[in-house]
Write an enzyme that holds these catalytic residues in place. Structure first.
Site, PDB file in Angstrom:
ATOM      1  N   ASP A  75      -0.841   8.385  -6.135  1.00 27.09           N
ATOM      2  CA  ASP A  75      -0.340   9.635  -5.549  1.00 27.09           C
ATOM      3  C   ASP A  75       0.974   9.469  -4.818  1.00 27.09           C
ATOM      4  O   ASP A  75       1.437  10.382  -4.145  1.00 27.09           O
ATOM      5  CB  ASP A  75      -1.376  10.203  -4.586  1.00 27.09           C
ATOM      6  N   LYS A 120       3.514  -3.213   1.861  1.00 27.37           N
ATOM      7  CA  LYS A 120       2.643  -3.885   0.903  1.00 27.37           C
ATOM      8  C   LYS A 120       1.923  -2.829   0.069  1.00 27.37           C
ATOM      9  O   LYS A 120       1.002  -2.176   0.535  1.00 27.37           O
ATOM     10  CB  LYS A 120       1.632  -4.763   1.639  1.00 27.37           C
ATOM     11  N   LEU A 164     -12.698  -0.944  -0.252  1.00 27.12           N
ATOM     12  CA  LEU A 164     -11.474  -1.679   0.060  1.00 27.12           C
ATOM     13  C   LEU A 164     -10.365  -0.687   0.376  1.00 27.12           C
ATOM     14  O   LEU A 164      -9.912   0.069  -0.497  1.00 27.12           O
ATOM     15  CB  LEU A 164     -11.067  -2.568  -1.118  1.00 27.12           C
ATOM     16  N   GLY A 211     -10.141   2.470  -4.733  1.00 24.97           N
ATOM     17  CA  GLY A 211      -9.808   3.879  -4.925  1.00 24.97           C
ATOM     18  C   GLY A 211      -8.899   4.078  -6.127  1.00 24.97           C
ATOM     19  O   GLY A 211      -7.798   3.538  -6.166  1.00 24.97           O
ATOM     20  N   ASN A 259       1.594   7.873  -2.170  1.00 26.26           N
ATOM     21  CA  ASN A 259       1.333   7.917  -0.724  1.00 26.26           C
ATOM     22  C   ASN A 259       1.364   9.333  -0.142  1.00 26.26           C
ATOM     23  O   ASN A 259       1.701   9.527   1.021  1.00 26.26           O
ATOM     24  CB  ASN A 259       2.347   7.027   0.021  1.00 26.26           C
TER      25      ASN A 259
END
Length: 365
Positions: free
Chosen positions: A227, A261, A203, A223, A229
């Site tokens: 972090d 999102k 996913l 996952g 992003n």
């Protein structure tokens, strides 16, 4: 102290208690206590010497006999107290009929639990990409996933793969009870070595595929990465490198947000649990998404200003959670505000410099 026993010569003989001259000098209370205890004790319980006379009784033996006598005397009283306590508990249950009904309903609901064949895997192979603070946040999200799965009406088969490094050390130090968790498979191996490759679906928000239907024969990977992003697209890259299927949740088909999102690990996990119960993606999204997201159903956002930045759903762990994780939207908004202030300060400084230029033959103040 010695007690001498004498017997009568006529009729049936019975052991009598006689006191020595020294004992007659003792107080009446002590004499009465010893005499009453000896009368209650069978002759066979005494220790007899070779001459047929009973041996003396020590103070410790005397106290033991008295305690035993008291215990026997209170036997009926204890029995009566147990009966009263039992009646009291029964009356309490009758007076709490509504609460009892609620408990029965909860038990019935728990009996209706149907385990799903679907598997949810949290990929913990990103341990080296996170600082300890983010590892602790991931640990909290995993705890939330475990708790929600235990309470779900359709719990999934829960897997933690590549478990080790900072995450395992933090769990050992701060949550030693994790080794006793039930209905979870904690593996140090990679998910590719634990499950069949053709059953895996990663996913990730970067996937062009949309997960419109949940196939319960598949194992869906989330996952385990917090972090902020810094490693965008890494889960999609991992999936393509390993040649496994990938997809994203159909969030954009049902939900409109005012910002990016960003979904935490536990949000993705809980949304799938809610879908297995409700069989409706829209209801699952709005049941789980926190209110601070400002999410509204698609088609009800008319009249709101369009967002210039592209919206993207993050399903590789993100950096958001219900407790203490910092949201990506907050970071972006704070950055924009800071840039605006810096630009304004530069303009004000330039205007001030122009107005304060020194005149000919003078000095600026």
């Amino acid at each position: 102290m010695r007690n001498n026993m004498s017997s009568e010569t006529e009729g049936n003989t019975q052991p009598l208690v006689t006191m020595s001259p020294e004992e007659k000098l003792s107080d009446d209370k002590k004499e009465c206590e010893e005499t009453s205890v000896l009368e209650d004790v069978e002759v066979t319980e005494l220790n007899w010497d070779q001459t047929g006379q009973p041996e003396s009784i020590s103070k410790r033996q005397m106290k033991k006999l008295m305690r035993h006598k008291q215990w026997e005397e209170q036997r009926d009283l204890r029995k009566q107290k147990r009966k009263e306590k039992k009646i009291k508990r029964k009356l309490e249950r009758l007076t709490q009929g509504e609460e009892g009904a609620d408990c029965s309903a909860k038990k019935r609901i728990r009996k209706e639990v149907v385990h799903s064949r679907a598997r949810l895997v949290i990929d913990c192979s990103f341990d080296s990409l996170m600082v300890l603070k983010d590892v602790k946040k991931l640990h909290k999200q995993i705890q939330r996933c475990y708790a929600e799965n235990r309470r779900a009406l359709h719990p999934v088969q829960f897997f933690l793969t590549s478990h080790g490094g900072q995450l395992k050390q933090n769990m050992d130090e701060n949550d030693k009870g994790w080794v006793n968790w039930k209905d979870i498979h904690v593996k140090s191996e990679h998910y590719n070595d634990v499950l069949k490759k053709d059953e895996l679906v990663y996913l990730t928000s970067d996937s062009p595929n949309v997960l419109n239907e949940l196939d319960e024969t598949k194992a869906y990977i989330i996952g385990g990465l917090v972090d902020h992003n810094h490693h965008k697209g890494i889960t999609y890259q991992r999936a393509t490198e390993l040649g496994i299927e990938h997809a994203q949740l159909p969030l954009g088909n049902f939900v409109k947000m005012n910002s990016r999102k960003v979904l935490a690990v536990n949000h993705v996990f809980e949304i799938i649990l809610a879908y297995l119960e409700k069989r409706d993606w829209k209801e699952a999204f709005f049941t789980i998404l926190p209110q601070r997201k400002g999410a509204v159903p698609v088609g009800q956002e008319e009249g709101t200003p369009e967002v210039t930045k592209p919206e993207k759903e993050v399903t590789d762990g993100g950096q958001d959670s219900d407790s203490d994780s910092e949201t990506g939207e907050t970071i972006e908004q704070n950055t924009a505000v800071q840039d605006e202030h810096i630009h304004k300060d530069k303009k004000d400084l330039g205007a001030r410099d122009n107005s304060n230029e020194p005149t000919e033959g003078g000095n600026s103040t």
